[in-house]
Design an enzyme around this catalytic site. Structure first.
Site, PDB file in Angstrom:
ATOM      1  N   ASP A  13       0.805  -1.223   0.000  1.00 61.59           N
ATOM      2  CA  ASP A  13       0.000   0.000   0.000  1.00 61.59           C
ATOM      3  C   ASP A  13       0.841   1.279   0.000  1.00 61.59           C
ATOM      4  O   ASP A  13       0.448   2.301   0.577  1.00 61.59           O
ATOM      5  CB  ASP A  13      -0.972   0.019   1.203  1.00 61.59           C
ATOM      6  CG  ASP A  13      -1.869  -1.191   1.214  1.00 61.59           C
ATOM      7  OD1 ASP A  13      -2.219  -1.665   0.119  1.00 61.59           O
ATOM      8  OD2 ASP A  13      -2.220  -1.666   2.308  1.00 61.59           O
ATOM      9  N   LYS A  16       1.808   2.058  -5.184  1.00 58.91           N
ATOM     10  CA  LYS A  16       2.325   1.469  -6.435  1.00 58.91           C
ATOM     11  C   LYS A  16       1.379   1.753  -7.597  1.00 58.91           C
ATOM     12  O   LYS A  16       1.809   2.080  -8.699  1.00 58.91           O
ATOM     13  CB  LYS A  16       2.508  -0.055  -6.276  1.00 58.91           C
ATOM     14  CG  LYS A  16       3.506  -0.437  -5.198  1.00 58.91           C
ATOM     15  CD  LYS A  16       3.550  -1.938  -4.968  1.00 58.91           C
ATOM     16  CE  LYS A  16       2.307  -2.515  -4.352  1.00 58.91           C
ATOM     17  NZ  LYS A  16       2.030  -2.098  -2.955  1.00 58.91           N
ATOM     18  N   GLY A  40      -4.602  -4.325  -3.793  1.00 62.09           N
ATOM     19  CA  GLY A  40      -5.593  -3.296  -4.106  1.00 62.09           C
ATOM     20  C   GLY A  40      -4.815  -2.069  -4.514  1.00 62.09           C
ATOM     21  O   GLY A  40      -4.154  -1.453  -3.679  1.00 62.09           O
ATOM     22  N   HIS A  41      -4.805  -1.757  -5.794  1.00 57.89           N
ATOM     23  CA  HIS A  41      -3.985  -0.654  -6.303  1.00 57.89           C
ATOM     24  C   HIS A  41      -4.894   0.491  -6.752  1.00 57.89           C
ATOM     25  O   HIS A  41      -5.736   0.308  -7.638  1.00 57.89           O
ATOM     26  CB  HIS A  41      -3.098  -1.138  -7.457  1.00 57.89           C
ATOM     27  CG  HIS A  41      -2.081  -2.158  -7.013  1.00 57.89           C
ATOM     28  ND1 HIS A  41      -1.193  -2.742  -7.869  1.00 57.89           N
ATOM     29  CD2 HIS A  41      -1.817  -2.674  -5.791  1.00 57.89           C
ATOM     30  CE1 HIS A  41      -0.419  -3.582  -7.181  1.00 57.89           C
ATOM     31  NE2 HIS A  41      -0.789  -3.563  -5.928  1.00 57.89           N
ATOM     32  N   GLN A 224       1.947  -6.138  -3.220  1.00 59.13           N
ATOM     33  CA  GLN A 224       2.388  -6.237  -1.824  1.00 59.13           C
ATOM     34  C   GLN A 224       3.661  -5.394  -1.627  1.00 59.13           C
ATOM     35  O   GLN A 224       3.802  -4.375  -2.273  1.00 59.13           O
ATOM     36  CB  GLN A 224       2.595  -7.702  -1.397  1.00 59.13           C
ATOM     37  CG  GLN A 224       1.298  -8.492  -1.249  1.00 59.13           C
ATOM     38  CD  GLN A 224       0.714  -8.984  -2.555  1.00 59.13           C
ATOM     39  OE1 GLN A 224       1.397  -9.673  -3.313  1.00 59.13           O
ATOM     40  NE2 GLN A 224      -0.529  -8.659  -2.830  1.00 59.13           N
TER      41      GLN A 224
HETATM   42  P1  GDP Z   1      -0.785   0.280  -3.561  1.00 62.09           P
HETATM   43  O1  GDP Z   1      -1.382  -0.986  -3.076  1.00 62.09           O
HETATM   44  O2  GDP Z   1       0.678   0.358  -3.315  1.00 62.09           O
HETATM   45  O3  GDP Z   1      -1.139   0.599  -4.985  1.00 62.09           O
HETATM   46  O4  GDP Z   1      -1.421   1.446  -2.673  1.00 62.09           O
HETATM   47  P2  GDP Z   1      -2.976   1.593  -2.282  1.00 62.09           P
HETATM   48  O5  GDP Z   1      -3.730   2.042  -3.452  1.00 62.09           O
HETATM   49  O6  GDP Z   1      -3.461   0.368  -1.568  1.00 62.09           O
HETATM   50  O7  GDP Z   1      -2.896   2.697  -1.155  1.00 62.09           O
HETATM   51  C1  GDP Z   1      -2.380   3.968  -1.390  1.00 62.09           C
HETATM   52  C2  GDP Z   1      -3.458   4.997  -1.051  1.00 62.09           C
HETATM   53  O8  GDP Z   1      -2.882   6.279  -0.976  1.00 62.09           O
HETATM   54  C3  GDP Z   1      -4.538   5.115  -2.120  1.00 62.09           C
HETATM   55  O9  GDP Z   1      -5.748   5.476  -1.508  1.00 62.09           O
HETATM   56  C4  GDP Z   1      -4.011   6.249  -3.015  1.00 62.09           C
HETATM   57  O10 GDP Z   1      -5.060   6.918  -3.717  1.00 62.09           O
HETATM   58  C5  GDP Z   1      -3.401   7.145  -1.985  1.00 62.09           C
HETATM   59  N1  GDP Z   1      -2.246   7.950  -2.445  1.00 62.09           N
HETATM   60  C6  GDP Z   1      -1.258   7.602  -3.314  1.00 62.09           C
HETATM   61  N2  GDP Z   1      -0.326   8.575  -3.381  1.00 62.09           N
HETATM   62  C7  GDP Z   1      -0.753   9.554  -2.525  1.00 62.09           C
HETATM   63  C8  GDP Z   1      -0.180  10.812  -2.126  1.00 62.09           C
HETATM   64  O11 GDP Z   1       0.883  11.219  -2.554  1.00 62.09           O
HETATM   65  N3  GDP Z   1      -0.899  11.529  -1.214  1.00 62.09           N
HETATM   66  C9  GDP Z   1      -2.081  11.102  -0.693  1.00 62.09           C
HETATM   67  N4  GDP Z   1      -2.693  11.881   0.210  1.00 62.09           N
HETATM   68  N5  GDP Z   1      -2.628   9.920  -1.048  1.00 62.09           N
HETATM   69  C10 GDP Z   1      -1.961   9.159  -1.935  1.00 62.09           C
HETATM   70  P1  IMO Z   2      -0.919  -4.221  -2.228  1.00 62.66           P
HETATM   71  O1  IMO Z   2      -0.472  -4.789  -3.544  1.00 62.66           O
HETATM   72  C1  IMO Z   2      -0.952  -4.637   2.120  1.00 62.66           C
HETATM   73  C2  IMO Z   2      -1.016  -8.711   3.731  1.00 62.66           C
HETATM   74  C3  IMO Z   2      -2.281  -9.134   4.469  1.00 62.66           C
HETATM   75  C4  IMO Z   2      -1.689 -10.109   5.483  1.00 62.66           C
HETATM   76  C5  IMO Z   2      -0.589 -10.799   4.683  1.00 62.66           C
HETATM   77  C6  IMO Z   2      -0.965 -12.133   4.088  1.00 62.66           C
HETATM   78  O2  IMO Z   2      -2.226  -3.522  -2.282  1.00 62.66           O
HETATM   79  O3  IMO Z   2       0.163  -3.433  -1.586  1.00 62.66           O
HETATM   80  P2  IMO Z   2      -2.524 -12.848   2.030  1.00 62.66           P
HETATM   81  O4  IMO Z   2      -3.977 -12.612   1.779  1.00 62.66           O
HETATM   82  O5  IMO Z   2      -1.621 -12.304   0.985  1.00 62.66           O
HETATM   83  O6  IMO Z   2      -2.212 -14.275   2.347  1.00 62.66           O
HETATM   84  O7  IMO Z   2      -2.208 -12.026   3.394  1.00 62.66           O
HETATM   85  O8  IMO Z   2      -0.238  -9.893   3.628  1.00 62.66           O
HETATM   86  N1  IMO Z   2      -1.238  -8.211   2.361  1.00 62.66           N
HETATM   87  C7  IMO Z   2      -1.174  -6.904   2.020  1.00 62.66           C
HETATM   88  N2  IMO Z   2      -0.988  -5.814   2.788  1.00 62.66           N
HETATM   89  N3  IMO Z   2      -1.064  -4.519   0.791  1.00 62.66           N
HETATM   90  C8  IMO Z   2      -1.212  -5.606   0.001  1.00 62.66           C
HETATM   91  O9  IMO Z   2      -1.198  -5.547  -1.342  1.00 62.66           O
HETATM   92  C9  IMO Z   2      -1.318  -6.880   0.623  1.00 62.66           C
HETATM   93  N4  IMO Z   2      -1.491  -8.131   0.162  1.00 62.66           N
HETATM   94  C10 IMO Z   2      -1.419  -8.925   1.234  1.00 62.66           C
HETATM   95  O10 IMO Z   2      -2.911  -8.041   5.096  1.00 62.66           O
HETATM   96  O11 IMO Z   2      -1.073  -9.389   6.519  1.00 62.66           O
HETATM   97 MG    MG Z   3      -2.909  -1.645  -1.812  1.00 69.46          MG
END
Ligand code: GDP
Ligand code: IMO
Ligand code: MG
Length: 431
Positions: A13, A16, A40-41, A224
């Site tokens: 998270d 990416k 979840g991207h 991840q």
């Molecule tokens: P990922 O799994 O690495 O793609 O990241 P996620 O999408 O799960 O979580 C990142 C969260 O931060 C999302 O809600 C994005 O919309 C948000 N986000 C990304 N870059 C920024 C930033 O520079 N500032 C803020 N405030 N939010 C951001």
């Molecule tokens: P993105 O790509 C954050 C964590 C779960 C749990 C552990 C194992 O959005 O960054 P699993 O279901 O993979 O067997 O769970 O890994 N986990 C993540 N945490 N971002 C993710 O993906 C994750 N994918 C798995 O919360 O701790």
């Molecule tokens: Mg994510």
């Protein structure tokens, strides 16, 4: 020609999805190489939010998106995601979305076993996303898995389901006190998915190889983060795949020489969802501030993310494990308003300073972070697009990160939107 891997450096998270969406403008292909719909991207374009779980985040830039052999795919979730993207005006067809014949499919028993086995663990649960990821990779390793090529062949699929289901039902009923599953209903449901997904199924290794030969640029989208890696993460509180950059080659069917750079995505502080050690975790109002201002809720499960200070022990580990060539710092805007910022430069254990990540979870859990303090900033930086215009203390914070990780910052993200970004050096832009 540049072929760049995007990697999470922390526990997932990091942002990416946003960076892949941004850089995909300069790429021809975007390839996912591991994980599944545990990811979840998030992408935000013109104020509209899109969350992708399996479809690569290059889809909004209308690039060829490939799901590699290293990914585990829940066909129902993939079809729902395709429909949801289409309903938002995104065009998706076998021309721009391709799935590896060798990718494994997540079956209903994988999901049930994941959920039931977590609930039997009580206090020791990992906090998985419950999407069947671990059990699917277990079957892949024990050679009981079902690959896409077999999923789309009705005869082979039926044979495989019938051969593996008795064992799965035994585990579900006798060990996990859950309900047994019926072979006929699985076959009926999954055949319906298979028909729809068959046209997308290809030998993607050859497609990527040919793209490389003709000088196309490729983005490899990690899911991840480095510290959720099955080998290098905080085992057993990890996911079930290799999340480090080396797996971009293996999980998409190319050799390592094709990769020309690796960008590590670094959230300006640290978050983690699920259980496991987190040395710089905050349990005070600063942690709450980060959680609220950063809207730190999981994009897949909606769980609150744990928050804490930036940790250089894990970031140096990520730089080495991934051969990082550049960094993208995200969510820097969230730190605005915190008077004093802290950066963890090492851990203290039994009166000694540790600079490298310990392998023992027992030891890591007992480590105390050693902090360096820096002045924060009050300004709202989300409207800034030029590095020089950032407040002096913000630049000092960024400089210190570069020094401690020994890797240059290429991108600074100051908001969720595609345009809320300061690009210092675009790794894909042809000069
Ligand atoms: P990922 O799994 O690495 O793609 O990241 P996620 O999408 O799960 O979580 C990142 C969260 O931060 C999302 O809600 C994005 O919309 C948000 N986000 C990304 N870059 C920024 C930033 O520079 N500032 C803020 N405030 N939010 C951001
Ligand atoms: P993105 O790509 C954050 C964590 C779960 C749990 C552990 C194992 O959005 O960054 P699993 O279901 O993979 O067997 O769970 O890994 N986990 C993540 N945490 N971002 C993710 O993906 C994750 N994918 C798995 O919360 O701790
Ligand atoms: Mg994510």
């Amino acid at each position: 020609m540049a072929n760049i891997v995007i990697i999470g450096t922390q526990w997932g998270d990091e942002g990416k999805g946003k960076v892949v969406d941004l850089l995909a403008e300069y790429a021809d292909l975007v390839v996912r190489f591991q994980g599944g719909n545990n990811a979840g991207h998030t992408m935000v374009v013109n104020g509209k939010q899109f969350i992708s779980h399996i479809v690569p985040s290059g889809i909004l830039q209308n690039k060829i998106c490939i799901i590699g052999n290293g990914v585990v795919i829940d066909p129902k979730v993939l079809l729902e995601e395709i429909e949801s993207l289409k309903s938002k005006g995104v065009s998706i067809s076998p021309e721009n979305l391709m799935i590896s014949e060798n990718a494994h499919i997540i079956m209903p028993y994988h999901k049930n076993i994941d959920l039931a086995s977590e609930s039997t663990k009580g206090e020791n649960k990992i906090g998985t996303t419950g999407r069947g990821i671990g059990p699917c990779y277990e079957d892949k390793a024990s050679r009981k898995g079902i690959r896409f090529v077999d999923f789309i062949d009705p005869e082979v699929f039926k044979e495989k389901v019938c051969s593996v289901l008795p064992e799965k039902n035994f585990i579900l009923e006798k060990y996990l006190s859950d309900k047994a599953l019926d072979a006929d209903s699985i076959i009926k449901e999954y055949s319906f998915y298979a028909k729809q997904l068959a046209p997308f199924t290809k030998n993607v290794s050859v497609i990527i190889f040919n793209a490389l030969k003709s000088g196309k640029q490729i983005l490899f989208e990690g899911a991840q983060g480095t510290h959720l890696d099955i080998d290098h993460g905080t085992y057993p509180f990890v996911t079930s795949s290799n999340t480090v950059s080396g797996n971009a080659a293996c999980g998409s069917g190319i050799g390592p020489k094709a990769i020309t750079g690796v960008i590590g995505i670094v959230k300006a502080y640290t978050t983690r969802v699920g259980a496991g050690p987190f040395p710089t975790e905050l349990f005070d109002e600063t942690g709450d501030y980060m959680q609220k201002k950063g809207a730190e809720f999981g994009a897949t499960t909606g769980r609150k993310r744990r928050c804490g200070w930036l940790d250089m022990v894990i970031l140096r580990n990520a730089a080495r494990l991934n051969s990082l060539t550049g960094l993208a710092i995200t969510k820097l805007d969230v730190l605005g308003g915190i008077k004093t910022l802290k950066i963890c430069t090492g851990y203290e254990y039994n009166g000694k300073i540790i600079e490298d990540m310990p392998a023992s979870i027992k030891l890591l859990s007992a480590c105390k972070p050693v902090y360096e303090e820096m002045p924060g900033w009050d300004e709202d930086i989300s409207g800034i697009r030029i590095y020089e215009n950032l407040p002096e203390t913000t630049k000092q914070y960024l400089k210190r990160i570069e020094e401690l990780i020994e890797t240059p910052i290429n991108i600074v993200s100051v908001g969720p939107g595609r345009d809320e970004t300061i690009v210092i050096n675009n790794p894909l832009k042809k000069s």
